[in-house]
Design an enzyme around this catalytic site. Sequence first.
Site, short mmCIF file in Angstrom:
data_model
loop_
_atom_site.label_atom_id
_atom_site.label_comp_id
_atom_site.label_asym_id
_atom_site.label_seq_id
_atom_site.Cartn_x
_atom_site.Cartn_y
_atom_site.Cartn_z
N SER A 1 -10.57 -27.78 -0.41
CA SER A 1 -11.08 -29.10 -0.04
C SER A 1 -10.34 -29.68 1.17
O SER A 1 -10.28 -29.04 2.19
CB SER A 1 -10.99 -30.00 -1.27
OG SER A 1 -11.93 -31.03 -1.17
N HIS B 1 -17.23 -28.20 -7.26
CA HIS B 1 -16.14 -28.26 -6.28
C HIS B 1 -14.80 -28.02 -6.99
O HIS B 1 -14.30 -28.89 -7.70
CB HIS B 1 -16.19 -29.69 -5.70
CG HIS B 1 -15.25 -29.94 -4.58
ND1 HIS B 1 -15.42 -29.40 -3.33
CD2 HIS B 1 -14.13 -30.71 -4.51
CE1 HIS B 1 -14.45 -29.82 -2.53
NE2 HIS B 1 -13.65 -30.61 -3.22
#
Length: 446
Positions: A273, A416
Amino acid sequence: MSSRPLHLSARFSLPLRVILGVAFGGSLVSTVWAPPKGFNYDESKVPPYNLPDPLVDESGKKIDAETWNASRRGEVLDLFCENVYGVQPPRPEGMRWEVYERSGEAFGGKAIRKQVKLFIQGDEAGPTLDLLMYLPKDLPEPAPVFLGLNFRGNHTIHADTAITLNSEWMRKGEGIVDHRATEATRGTLAGRWPVERILGRGFGVATIYCGDIDPDFDDGFENGVHALYPDLQNRGDNFSTISAWAWGLSRAMDYLEEDEDVDHRRVAVLGHSRLGKTALWAGATDERFAMVVSNNSGCGGAALSRRRFGETIERINTSFPHWFCENHRRFNGNEDALPVDQHALIALIAPRLVYVASASEDQWADPFGEFLSAKEGSRVYELLGSEGIPEDAEWPAAGDHLHGEAVGYHLREGKHDVEEFDWDFYLSFAEERMLPAERPKPGISQ
Ligand code: GTR
């Protein structure tokens, strides 16, 4: 940069050139974090765009490999400093380190654990970075290592009680009191760091808490390592937080180069990320990294900004004003004016190994845009005589991967995150390409 029209559309069929990935550990649980409303998640609404071509110079001339190495690579790197991440200072002269803890008995005697303090200015008065390392014990040679920043302190990557509990500022969260970690947070991010599994494959792990380098909030660049470099603030290409985190990874590399237990020619830098954006920038700025792994890095990472799919430049600069340099705000709602796009960041890593991973439910990060970057960046790999993702390759279906000689990609099913599914691909890719071996040279795996 001159531009190149991109006539690519999402193709969702199962590609012939791809094999099914091993699907254990993949999370099918839907995410609790819903992507923000008011952003585009519809492929048919991606506007037409032209990508700046890193292989064409300012005068419009197509460049060759020699020119890329001699000047063009440097020009593209400068464009990223100027317009996206900002500049970095050199290694501080007085920097030194101390291995303050070492054990040959970690994990029942199977691994070596080291904890190292990097004194950025040479003393306790300046910032210090705490580096945690685990190395496989019975290797005949120095170990290749995966190096990455972590989000919440070294003590969160494993329940091992010998890991120093971080005492720096942290974002709010479970087990965080007054922005400081408590014992309750030990091992809470272990799912993202399967340490024993990594060691079992013959690799070491090294990590630093990103907040040791710069706390992740907009403080006007007064704390962390920024405090040391006032001259690099209040300018368009200022030393941003992502640049500082990447710089911290380079300082870790300074240490790894000197550690005799580490094969510093085989260090893979990885991140998830915001820390995946950071890993890519570290790989672009520091050619000592032999491999770069971007896990779900999204906007400002692997995803193409011009697609405006999911998170946009304007949104990221608004939510996180400290991550990128001031000049980056010029491109808020104005993506087509950016002289680079993120495929050129992948290109800056060439001909070294790069791996881009996406997750199917991570629409905010634009998984298809991450794939397109890896593929478009591969053109520079081809120019340099290496093989990336072929131009005619289709986007792998969820659960599948596509591994070129030097560029790898997979699309994990799920949200994610970083999972064992991701790690298994990183380890195999690195093992087949980085380890000196009588192993067969990898090509595209089918
Ligand atoms: C989100 C941000 C993303 C990504 C993510 C993370 O809020 O919009 O760009 O970086 O945070 O780092 O977890």
